[in-house]
Design a protein around this motif. Sequence first.
Motif, PDB file in Angstrom:
ATOM      1  N   ILE A   6       0.677  -1.188  -0.145  1.00 31.10           N
ATOM      2  CA  ILE A   6      -0.027   0.052   0.007  1.00 31.10           C
ATOM      3  C   ILE A   6       0.789   1.202   0.166  1.00 31.10           C
ATOM      4  O   ILE A   6       0.834   2.171  -0.813  1.00 31.10           O
ATOM      5  N   LEU A   7       2.138   1.228   0.805  1.00 28.79           N
ATOM      6  CA  LEU A   7       3.018   2.372   0.850  1.00 28.79           C
ATOM      7  C   LEU A   7       3.498   2.640  -0.415  1.00 28.79           C
ATOM      8  O   LEU A   7       3.603   3.733  -0.977  1.00 28.79           O
ATOM      9  N   ALA A  11       3.354   5.984  -2.968  1.00 28.10           N
ATOM     10  CA  ALA A  11       4.571   6.664  -3.124  1.00 28.10           C
ATOM     11  C   ALA A  11       4.486   6.546  -4.759  1.00 28.10           C
ATOM     12  O   ALA A  11       4.910   7.770  -5.287  1.00 28.10           O
ATOM     13  N   SER A  12       4.355   5.632  -5.528  1.00 27.46           N
ATOM     14  CA  SER A  12       4.361   5.672  -7.010  1.00 27.46           C
ATOM     15  C   SER A  12       3.312   6.664  -7.419  1.00 27.46           C
ATOM     16  O   SER A  12       3.275   7.373  -8.711  1.00 27.46           O
ATOM     17  N   LEU A  13       2.149   6.543  -7.051  1.00 23.89           N
ATOM     18  CA  LEU A  13       0.882   7.452  -7.454  1.00 23.89           C
ATOM     19  C   LEU A  13       1.193   8.939  -7.275  1.00 23.89           C
ATOM     20  O   LEU A  13       1.041   9.819  -7.861  1.00 23.89           O
ATOM     21  N   VAL A  17       1.099  11.535 -10.157  1.00 22.18           N
ATOM     22  CA  VAL A  17       0.019  12.607  -9.788  1.00 22.18           C
ATOM     23  C   VAL A  17       0.609  14.207  -9.617  1.00 22.18           C
ATOM     24  O   VAL A  17       0.211  15.073 -10.095  1.00 22.18           O
ATOM     25  N   LEU A  18       1.671  14.017  -8.853  1.00 24.44           N
ATOM     26  CA  LEU A  18       2.473  15.478  -8.622  1.00 24.44           C
ATOM     27  C   LEU A  18       3.691  15.640  -9.241  1.00 24.44           C
ATOM     28  O   LEU A  18       3.980  16.802  -9.692  1.00 24.44           O
ATOM     29  N   SER A  66      -2.559   1.772 -12.508  1.00 20.61           N
ATOM     30  CA  SER A  66      -1.508   2.804 -11.553  1.00 20.61           C
ATOM     31  C   SER A  66      -0.286   3.077 -12.403  1.00 20.61           C
ATOM     32  O   SER A  66       0.151   4.368 -12.321  1.00 20.61           O
ATOM     33  N   GLN A  67       0.057   2.241 -13.464  1.00 25.91           N
ATOM     34  CA  GLN A  67       1.392   2.644 -13.992  1.00 25.91           C
ATOM     35  C   GLN A  67       1.178   3.181 -15.325  1.00 25.91           C
ATOM     36  O   GLN A  67       2.056   3.906 -15.825  1.00 25.91           O
TER      37      GLN A  67
END
Length: 91
Positions: A6-7, A11-13, A17-18, A66-67
């Motif tokens: 989950i962590l 971190a990847s997202l 996103v940012l 997500s990727q």
Amino acid sequence: MSTIGILAAIASLTIIVLGLPAQIVKNYRRKSCDGLEPSLIYSVCVAYTLWSLYGWTKPDWFLAVSQTPGCVLAFILLFQLFYYRKKGGAT
């Protein structure tokens, strides 16, 4: 899913996103990719592409969904690198 998983996903997202959109906007405003190492952009493109392909072929929908945005944004960075280099901006 484990706590570590989950962590890692968060971190990847966060980068997707940012981090990547912020860099794309910065490059666009400066009309340059100054300060970005081309090898970093290449490696980001390869990494996100491979993780996306892995997610889609596994099928692991979490990885795929997500990727894939990271893959698209990484290729936008790559496009900017070549585009601004052609326009005379340093890389």
